[in-house]
Design a protein around this motif. Structure first.
Motif, short mmCIF file in Angstrom:
data_model
loop_
_atom_site.label_atom_id
_atom_site.label_comp_id
_atom_site.label_asym_id
_atom_site.label_seq_id
_atom_site.Cartn_x
_atom_site.Cartn_y
_atom_site.Cartn_z
N PRO A 202 42.64 20.71 -20.58
CA PRO A 202 41.55 21.08 -19.67
C PRO A 202 40.44 20.04 -19.66
O PRO A 202 39.72 19.91 -18.67
N ILE A 203 40.30 19.28 -20.76
CA ILE A 203 39.26 18.25 -20.81
C ILE A 203 39.59 17.12 -19.82
O ILE A 203 38.73 16.66 -19.06
N SER A 204 40.85 16.67 -19.83
CA SER A 204 41.26 15.62 -18.89
C SER A 204 41.05 16.07 -17.45
O SER A 204 40.57 15.31 -16.61
N ALA A 205 41.43 17.32 -17.18
CA ALA A 205 41.26 17.85 -15.82
C ALA A 205 39.79 17.90 -15.43
O ALA A 205 39.42 17.56 -14.30
N SER A 206 38.94 18.30 -16.36
CA SER A 206 37.50 18.39 -16.08
C SER A 206 36.91 17.02 -15.77
O SER A 206 36.14 16.86 -14.82
N ILE A 207 37.28 16.02 -16.59
CA ILE A 207 36.71 14.68 -16.41
C ILE A 207 37.18 14.05 -15.10
O ILE A 207 36.38 13.55 -14.31
N VAL A 208 38.49 14.09 -14.85
CA VAL A 208 39.03 13.47 -13.64
C VAL A 208 38.56 14.23 -12.40
O VAL A 208 38.17 13.62 -11.39
N GLY A 209 38.59 15.56 -12.46
CA GLY A 209 38.11 16.35 -11.32
C GLY A 209 36.64 16.09 -11.02
O GLY A 209 36.24 16.04 -9.85
N ALA A 210 35.84 15.88 -12.06
CA ALA A 210 34.42 15.60 -11.87
C ALA A 210 34.21 14.25 -11.20
O ALA A 210 33.36 14.11 -10.30
N ILE A 211 34.97 13.25 -11.61
CA ILE A 211 34.86 11.93 -10.98
C ILE A 211 35.30 11.99 -9.52
O ILE A 211 34.65 11.40 -8.64
N GLN A 212 36.38 12.73 -9.24
CA GLN A 212 36.82 12.88 -7.85
C GLN A 212 35.74 13.56 -7.01
O GLN A 212 35.45 13.12 -5.88
#
Length: 402
Positions: free
Chosen positions: A205-215
């Motif tokens: 979920p951390i990877s998803a949060s970081i990448v989703g936030a940058i997108q």
């Protein structure tokens, strides 16, 4: 009666403190999010909190128990009831912010989402898990002349790439091996190949949060681009670049990603576009052809079905047997899976297709609607005539996406 959501303005006194933030621009913005899994959850959540006025969410998949570990908008009951991801994401987003509109589209990004919808949005965000889906989204974005933001995650690693027509292109950056894999999955023009299911990839979920936030952050920048002089932008975008995050070492890097090759078939931009307020995917093929002749002022018109051919029959090799289906190609796997005889044959034989890729007055099923032959609402038709090629919008469907 005044509802509570109308008694205050979302983000007032918060985002308006940001020097670069334009409240009206965000409120009127339109964003298309393709994919409603872990990344799609994060992206839609962030856009919702920012108050983006119109969000369209595309996904054909249903929620599974495994999705719950990294998808903030899903609940246990969603998985038990096998609800569609797009429907649930849209519902939960509007519970968070009742002042926006989130429209779910349960379907395939290539065959069930009209090109006019792609053209109508400010930016497209890809939250996808396969090369084929990215290849298809790139084709649609390039035809619409729109920037799209790609995100991917695996383990503790995440990548964001921003593709903009004229700067870089997903297809141009594919290796020969990657391109061959895509071509294998799409299959030959006359052979049905059951697509292999995608294997699960380890993510957090951390990877998803970081990448989703940058997108989401890049999407907000794209929304604001027209608000500023290009020489005095208050921010830097990732257009033509790749952001790479490595959680194992807590490192981030930004790389140049400007692959734009001559003669790439993905670079075809559809236009100029002729709007027609009478045309809708709910019209019969016969009615549409009559309308197109008038709009194009031509004697003969031919509608191209390059995204989604109309399959009349499929024929098995061994035993040699013909099955009449009369469906869009995008529905073929579903029809085969739902027919016991065809499903059993599909494991040990090749199916050949008899199909229509171009539709004119000789089409034997003129009473079918454009939707029934595989053309989605708010699409753009590629029409060949004796006067040349036209691109005509099904403008009567626009009201479905306002």
């Amino acid at each position: 009666m005044t509802t509570r959501s109308n008694t205050y303005e979302w983000g007032e006194g918060v985002f308006t403190l940001l020097s670069w933030f334009k409240k009206e621009r965000v409120r009127d913005a339109r964003v298309l999010v393709v994919g409603a899994g872990a990344l799609g959850n994060e992206v839609v959540k962030d856009l919702t909190l920012f108050g983006v006025g119109h969000i369209f969410v595309v996904d054909f998949d249903r929620i599974e128990i495994s999705n719950l570990t990294r998808s903030v908008l899903f609940r246990e009951e969603d998985a038990f009831e096998h609800r569609f991801k797009a429907d649930v994401v849209a519902k939960r987003a509007m519970e968070i912010n009742p002042q926006i509109k989130v429209v779910p589209i349960v379907g395939n990004l290539f065959s069930d989402v009209g090109l006019a919808l792609y053209r109508s949005v400010d930016v497209i965000i890809g939250c996808l898990d396969s090369r084929l889906a990215r290849y298809q989204l790139n084709r649609m974005a390039m035809r619409a002349g729109k920037t799209w933001i790609d995100g991917s995650i695996e383990n503790l690693t995440g990548v964001v790439k921003v593709f903009t027509p004229g700067i870089n292109c997903y297809e141009c950056g594919l290796s020969r091996e990657e391109f061959n894999i895509i071509m294998l999955r799409t299959g030959c023009a006359d052979v049905v190949r059951t697509q292999a299911s995608q294997g699960r990839v380890a993510t957090t979920p951390i990877s998803a949060s970081i990448v989703g936030a940058i997108q989401s952050q890049e999407a907000m920048k794209m929304i604001h681009l027209d608000s500023y002089d290009s020489e005095h932008l208050p921010f830097t975008t990732l257009q033509g670049k790749m952001f790479h995050y490595e959680g194992l070492t807590n490192s981030t890097h930004v790389y140049r990603l400007a692959s734009w090759k001559k003669n790439c078939p993905s670079h075809e931009k559809w236009g100029p576009v002729v709007t027609d307020e009478n045309l809708s995917a709910d019209m019969s093929v016969k009615e549409a052809i009559i309308e197109l002749k008038e709009i194009c002022d031509c004697r003969t018109v031919e509608i191209n079905l390059m995204n989604n051919k109309f399959i009349e029959t499929i024929i098995s090799d061994s035993p040699e047997k013909e099955f009449e289906v009369r469906i869009p190609e995008s529905k073929l796997d579903e029809v085969i899976a739902g027919n016991t005889e065809m499903r059993m044959l599909s494991y040990r034989t090749i199916f050949h297709k008899k199909f229509f890729e171009n539709i004119d007055v000789s089409f034997p099923y003129l009473d079918l609607t454009l939707k029934q032959i595989g053309i989605p609402h708010y699409d753009i038709l590629k029409v060949s005539t004796e006067k040349g090629e036209f691109f005509v919008e099904l403008s009567a469907d626009k009201k479905l996406f306002e």
